[in-house]
Motif scaffolding. Sequence first.
Motif, PDB file in Angstrom:
ATOM      1  N   UNK A 293       0.830  -1.209   0.000  1.00  0.00           N
ATOM      2  CA  UNK A 293       0.000   0.000   0.000  1.00  0.00           C
ATOM      3  C   UNK A 293       0.861   1.254   0.000  1.00  0.00           C
ATOM      4  N   UNK A 294       1.906   1.243   0.859  1.00  0.00           N
ATOM      5  CA  UNK A 294       2.802   2.398   0.906  1.00  0.00           C
ATOM      6  C   UNK A 294       3.509   2.588  -0.427  1.00  0.00           C
ATOM      7  N   UNK A 295       3.926   1.464  -1.046  1.00  0.00           N
ATOM      8  CA  UNK A 295       4.607   1.558  -2.340  1.00  0.00           C
ATOM      9  C   UNK A 295       3.652   2.106  -3.404  1.00  0.00           C
ATOM     10  N   UNK A 296       2.399   1.611  -3.376  1.00  0.00           N
ATOM     11  CA  UNK A 296       1.414   2.111  -4.342  1.00  0.00           C
ATOM     12  C   UNK A 296       1.143   3.597  -4.116  1.00  0.00           C
ATOM     13  N   UNK A 297       1.034   3.996  -2.826  1.00  0.00           N
ATOM     14  CA  UNK A 297       0.815   5.418  -2.528  1.00  0.00           C
ATOM     15  C   UNK A 297       1.990   6.260  -3.020  1.00  0.00           C
ATOM     16  N   UNK A 298       3.205   5.753  -2.785  1.00  0.00           N
ATOM     17  CA  UNK A 298       4.384   6.485  -3.243  1.00  0.00           C
ATOM     18  C   UNK A 298       4.410   6.584  -4.762  1.00  0.00           C
ATOM     19  N   UNK A 299       4.033   5.474  -5.436  1.00  0.00           N
ATOM     20  CA  UNK A 299       3.999   5.511  -6.901  1.00  0.00           C
ATOM     21  C   UNK A 299       2.973   6.526  -7.390  1.00  0.00           C
ATOM     22  N   UNK A 300       1.790   6.523  -6.734  1.00  0.00           N
ATOM     23  CA  UNK A 300       0.773   7.499  -7.136  1.00  0.00           C
ATOM     24  C   UNK A 300       1.249   8.922  -6.891  1.00  0.00           C
ATOM     25  N   UNK A 301       1.905   9.133  -5.744  1.00  0.00           N
ATOM     26  CA  UNK A 301       2.406  10.474  -5.449  1.00  0.00           C
ATOM     27  C   UNK A 301       3.469  10.886  -6.458  1.00  0.00           C
ATOM     28  N   UNK A 302       4.362   9.920  -6.806  1.00  0.00           N
ATOM     29  CA  UNK A 302       5.385  10.243  -7.807  1.00  0.00           C
ATOM     30  C   UNK A 302       4.744  10.559  -9.150  1.00  0.00           C
ATOM     31  N   UNK A 303       3.750   9.742  -9.537  1.00  0.00           N
ATOM     32  CA  UNK A 303       3.077  10.001 -10.808  1.00  0.00           C
ATOM     33  C   UNK A 303       2.355  11.342 -10.784  1.00  0.00           C
TER      34      UNK A 303
ATOM     35  N   UNK B 258       3.127  13.906  -8.849  1.00  0.00           N
ATOM     36  CA  UNK B 258       4.140  14.959  -8.869  1.00  0.00           C
ATOM     37  C   UNK B 258       4.729  15.115 -10.267  1.00  0.00           C
ATOM     38  N   UNK B 259       4.970  13.963 -10.944  1.00  0.00           N
ATOM     39  CA  UNK B 259       5.511  14.028 -12.303  1.00  0.00           C
ATOM     40  C   UNK B 259       4.510  14.695 -13.246  1.00  0.00           C
ATOM     41  N   UNK B 260       3.216  14.338 -13.070  1.00  0.00           N
ATOM     42  CA  UNK B 260       2.190  14.960 -13.917  1.00  0.00           C
ATOM     43  C   UNK B 260       2.123  16.465 -13.659  1.00  0.00           C
ATOM     44  N   UNK B 261       2.215  16.842 -12.358  1.00  0.00           N
ATOM     45  CA  UNK B 261       2.199  18.274 -12.036  1.00  0.00           C
ATOM     46  C   UNK B 261       3.408  18.978 -12.654  1.00  0.00           C
ATOM     47  N   UNK B 262       4.572  18.325 -12.540  1.00  0.00           N
ATOM     48  CA  UNK B 262       5.774  18.926 -13.119  1.00  0.00           C
ATOM     49  C   UNK B 262       5.651  19.039 -14.636  1.00  0.00           C
ATOM     50  N   UNK B 263       5.125  17.960 -15.267  1.00  0.00           N
ATOM     51  CA  UNK B 263       4.954  18.009 -16.721  1.00  0.00           C
ATOM     52  C   UNK B 263       3.968  19.101 -17.116  1.00  0.00           C
ATOM     53  N   UNK B 264       2.877  19.206 -16.335  1.00  0.00           N
ATOM     54  CA  UNK B 264       1.892  20.241 -16.654  1.00  0.00           C
ATOM     55  C   UNK B 264       2.484  21.638 -16.469  1.00  0.00           C
ATOM     56  N   UNK B 265       3.206  21.817 -15.346  1.00  0.00           N
ATOM     57  CA  UNK B 265       3.826  23.120 -15.118  1.00  0.00           C
ATOM     58  C   UNK B 265       4.870  23.422 -16.184  1.00  0.00           C
ATOM     59  N   UNK B 266       5.637  22.364 -16.573  1.00  0.00           N
ATOM     60  CA  UNK B 266       6.642  22.572 -17.618  1.00  0.00           C
ATOM     61  C   UNK B 266       5.968  22.938 -18.937  1.00  0.00           C
ATOM     62  N   UNK B 267       4.850  22.222 -19.234  1.00  0.00           N
ATOM     63  CA  UNK B 267       4.137  22.526 -20.474  1.00  0.00           C
ATOM     64  C   UNK B 267       3.559  23.939 -20.435  1.00  0.00           C
ATOM     65  N   UNK B 268       2.997  24.301 -19.259  1.00  0.00           N
ATOM     66  CA  UNK B 268       2.445  25.652 -19.141  1.00  0.00           C
ATOM     67  C   UNK B 268       3.545  26.701 -19.284  1.00  0.00           C
ATOM     68  N   UNK B 269       4.692  26.424 -18.625  1.00  0.00           N
ATOM     69  CA  UNK B 269       5.794  27.372 -18.723  1.00  0.00           C
ATOM     70  C   UNK B 269       6.324  27.448 -20.144  1.00  0.00           C
ATOM     71  N   UNK B 270       6.433  26.256 -20.784  1.00  0.00           N
ATOM     72  CA  UNK B 270       6.902  26.246 -22.171  1.00  0.00           C
ATOM     73  C   UNK B 270       5.931  26.994 -23.071  1.00  0.00           C
ATOM     74  N   UNK B 271       4.619  26.733 -22.846  1.00  0.00           N
ATOM     75  CA  UNK B 271       3.622  27.445 -23.647  1.00  0.00           C
ATOM     76  C   UNK B 271       3.666  28.942 -23.405  1.00  0.00           C
ATOM     77  N   UNK B 272       3.832  29.313 -22.120  1.00  0.00           N
ATOM     78  CA  UNK B 272       3.906  30.737 -21.804  1.00  0.00           C
ATOM     79  C   UNK B 272       5.126  31.374 -22.459  1.00  0.00           C
TER      80      UNK B 272
END
Length: 244
Positions: free
Chosen positions: A94-104, A106-120
């Motif tokens: 469960x902890x590993x799955x939670x960590x994987x979800x959190x990493x995903x 966080x990665x999605x947030x980073x990708x979205x922020x990177x895309x937004x920054x790149x678009x901006x």
Amino acid sequence: MTIDWWTIGLQTINAAVLIWLLARFLFRPVAKVIAERQAVTEADVQAAEADRTAARADREAAAAVLDKVAEERTALLAEARAEAERTRVSLAETARADMDRERQRARADMDRERAELTGQMADEAGILATEIATRLLTRLPPDVLVSGFIDGLARSIAALPDPIRAEIGRDGPVPLRAARALTGPEQDQLTRQLTEVLGHPVGLVITPDPSLIAGLELTTDHAIARNHLAADLDRIKSELTAHD
């Protein structure tokens, strides 16, 4: 030595009487008491043996109970250890799955922020590029602001469907915006080329519009034909700021 037979006889009789008396009044009660004592003793012995047997059975039963308790304790401990291991594995998964979800996440947030920054950044770069191009193009010599765009406007009108071209100018003069006021030769050239592509004469109401930077735009109720740098810059800006 003389033997007194009378004395021996009397003593024998006395002894016989004594033995009879002892046997009748002493030996029998004593034997009875002894027998009773033996019976009691035998009963006590049997009771003691029964008690020992019962005690032995109790000890064996207690030992069996203790063995069973020990077996149950061992089984319970084994089950508890197994359950603890299952719980540990489940919690770890469960902890590993939670960590994987959190990493995903966080990665999605980073990708979205990177895309937004790149678009901006792309938007800002596109806007800056068009602003720079606009400033540079506004420095063009006046003589190239119109003449070089007449052919392109004529080609745009020629590309319109026949029914639409047939309607242009039928109801009166057509509004036309130009980056600056047209000279006489430029207006003659424009009128001549439009007449050729439309197949009929057309009147024009020409309005200078410096926002076009350079070029022309003809507007009717049926179509708009444009050939000017402002439209080109808008198209380039849209392409630069477009995001997939």
